[in-house]
Design an enzyme around this catalytic site. Structure first.
Site, PDB file in Angstrom:
ATOM      1  CE  LYS A  16       6.587  24.002  42.662  1.00  0.00           C
ATOM      2  NZ  LYS A  16       5.149  23.706  42.863  1.00  0.00           N
ATOM      3  CB  THR A  62       6.295  19.775  43.773  1.00  0.00           C
ATOM      4  OG1 THR A  62       5.011  20.375  43.782  1.00  0.00           O
ATOM      5  CG2 THR A  62       6.205  18.352  43.247  1.00  0.00           C
ATOM      6  CG  ASP A  63       4.802  24.820  48.227  1.00  0.00           C
ATOM      7  OD1 ASP A  63       4.783  25.735  47.371  1.00  0.00           O
ATOM      8  OD2 ASP A  63       4.852  25.034  49.455  1.00  0.00           O
ATOM      9  CG  PHE A 164      30.256  23.020   2.530  1.00  0.00           C
ATOM     10  CD1 PHE A 164      30.837  22.045   3.327  1.00  0.00           C
ATOM     11  CD2 PHE A 164      28.989  22.781   2.020  1.00  0.00           C
ATOM     12  CE1 PHE A 164      30.184  20.850   3.605  1.00  0.00           C
ATOM     13  CE2 PHE A 164      28.320  21.599   2.290  1.00  0.00           C
ATOM     14  CZ  PHE A 164      28.919  20.636   3.085  1.00  0.00           C
ATOM     15  NE  ARG A 181      30.919  27.756   4.688  1.00  0.00           N
ATOM     16  CZ  ARG A 181      30.158  26.709   5.016  1.00  0.00           C
ATOM     17  NH1 ARG A 181      28.962  26.551   4.450  1.00  0.00           N
ATOM     18  NH2 ARG A 181      30.575  25.817   5.898  1.00  0.00           N
ATOM     19  CB  VAL A 236      29.676  23.471  10.494  1.00  0.00           C
ATOM     20  CG1 VAL A 236      29.272  23.527  11.967  1.00  0.00           C
ATOM     21  CG2 VAL A 236      29.311  24.777   9.805  1.00  0.00           C
ATOM     22  CD  GLN A 237      29.361  18.904   8.707  1.00  0.00           C
ATOM     23  OE1 GLN A 237      29.894  19.950   8.327  1.00  0.00           O
ATOM     24  NE2 GLN A 237      28.196  18.483   8.229  1.00  0.00           N
ATOM     25  CG  HIS A 265      22.322  28.953   6.028  1.00  0.00           C
ATOM     26  ND1 HIS A 265      23.464  28.234   5.783  1.00  0.00           N
ATOM     27  CD2 HIS A 265      21.367  28.043   6.322  1.00  0.00           C
ATOM     28  CE1 HIS A 265      23.210  26.943   5.911  1.00  0.00           C
ATOM     29  NE2 HIS A 265      21.943  26.809   6.250  1.00  0.00           N
TER      30      HIS A 265
END
Length: 308
Positions: A16, A62-63, A164, A181, A236-237, A265
């Protein structure tokens, strides 16, 4: 055990999805505590006959699963974490029904936060926050467990201390290199605990709620750095890796962590036309926010003994 359909390898599960439940607890002093959960249940069970022989006698409806969520929420007389509730449901399904061999419970907690009025916590007032607390429990009838917690929608931004440079440049590269940045992302993180059996899971009340808050704080602190000087991010890496490593170094009972950090961005605004080359000249001050398209950066980090 029902036999496999002749000549085929057959796998199945049923459950469910999107069972929404809210729970209020009240302490002796009259303060209310509130959670809202979106529960997803999947059961692996011996009910092949329902598929191949028109025999539903081994199916958990499932109920019934949906109703079980509300009953178990009612039975939690004391406040529980989302991880504890997921374990409670998984234990019920694997122990109550002999047909069920595995239970997979996924829960997302909606971020309701207590309201503060004039600096004081309100006794029964709540507002909707941002990021969501997630949990997944995979439990076998034998008691073997796989427990994962996480956070979704953790939006982070810093207006400087990011750059970067030095990436591959070819005939299709238009992006200029920079050491200044804005850096923004929306973190999705999940971390797996090292506990392998029900008996090894900590029983301390609200243990996993506290751990969730501590891990989230560690991720945020690593992203931003100290409050005055911050920390420089060359990509970011690199920031993602440092965040993941910090969590594993600080919490020995976490065996692995996955991070997804899209690069949302904020593009420098430089306005010009054929008559005027400097209608507006960018000076690290005016940006165009855009999240489509955005960079997609994700990775996982685990200990050598982790079973990711």
């Amino acid at each position: 055990m029902a036999s496999q359909p002749e000549g085929f390898n057959f796998e199945q599960m049923h459950g469910k999805q999107r069972v929404r439940v809210a729970r209020v607890w009240k302490n002796k002093e009259g303060r209310h505590f509130f959670v809202e959960w979106n529960v997803n249940i999947s059961l692996l069970s011996d009910c092949v006959n329902a598929y191949v022989h028109d025999d539903n006698s081994d199916i958990v409806a499932t109920d019934t699963m949906k109703n079980t969520v509300y009953v178990k929420a009612k039975e939690c007389s004391e406040q529980v974490s989302v991880e504890e509730f997921a374990i409670l449901l998984a234990k019920h399904f694997t122990s109550f029904y002999h047909q069920v061999t595995h239970a997979i419970i996924n829960i997302v907690e909606k971020p309701w936060e207590r309201v503060y009025i004039d600096g004081q916590p309100h006794e029964h007032g709540f507002k909707l926050g941002s990021e969501k607390h997630t949990a997944e429990v995979i439990l076998k009838k034998s008691g073997v467990i796989q427990l994962t917690s996480g956070v979704e929608g953790l939006a982070l931004l810093k207006t400087t201390k990011s750059g970067f440079e030095g990436y591959i440049r070819d005939q299709y590269t238009a992006l200029p290199e920079t050491r200044e940045r804005m850096l923004a992302t929306e973190v999705t993180a999940s971390w797996r605990y090292a506990y392998e059996s029900l008996s090894s899971v900590p029983q301390k009340p609200q243990f996993f709620t506290d751990r969730y808050l501590d891990v989230k704080k560690d991720l945020v602190d690593t992203f931003y750095g100290p409050p005055k000087e911050g920390v420089y991010s060359p990509s970011v890496q690199n920031t993602l890796y440092l965040m993941a490593k910090s969590v594993l170094n600080r919490f020995p009972d976490i065996s692995s962590i996955k991070l997804k950090m899209p690069n949302i961005h904020f593009l420098p605004v430089n306005l010009k036309n054929k008559d005027n080359q400097t209608i507006v000249k960018f000076a690290d001050d005016v940006y165009l926010p855009t999240d489509e398209p955005h960079g997609s950066i994700q990775a996982s980090l685990s200990r050598f003994w982790s079973k990711m």
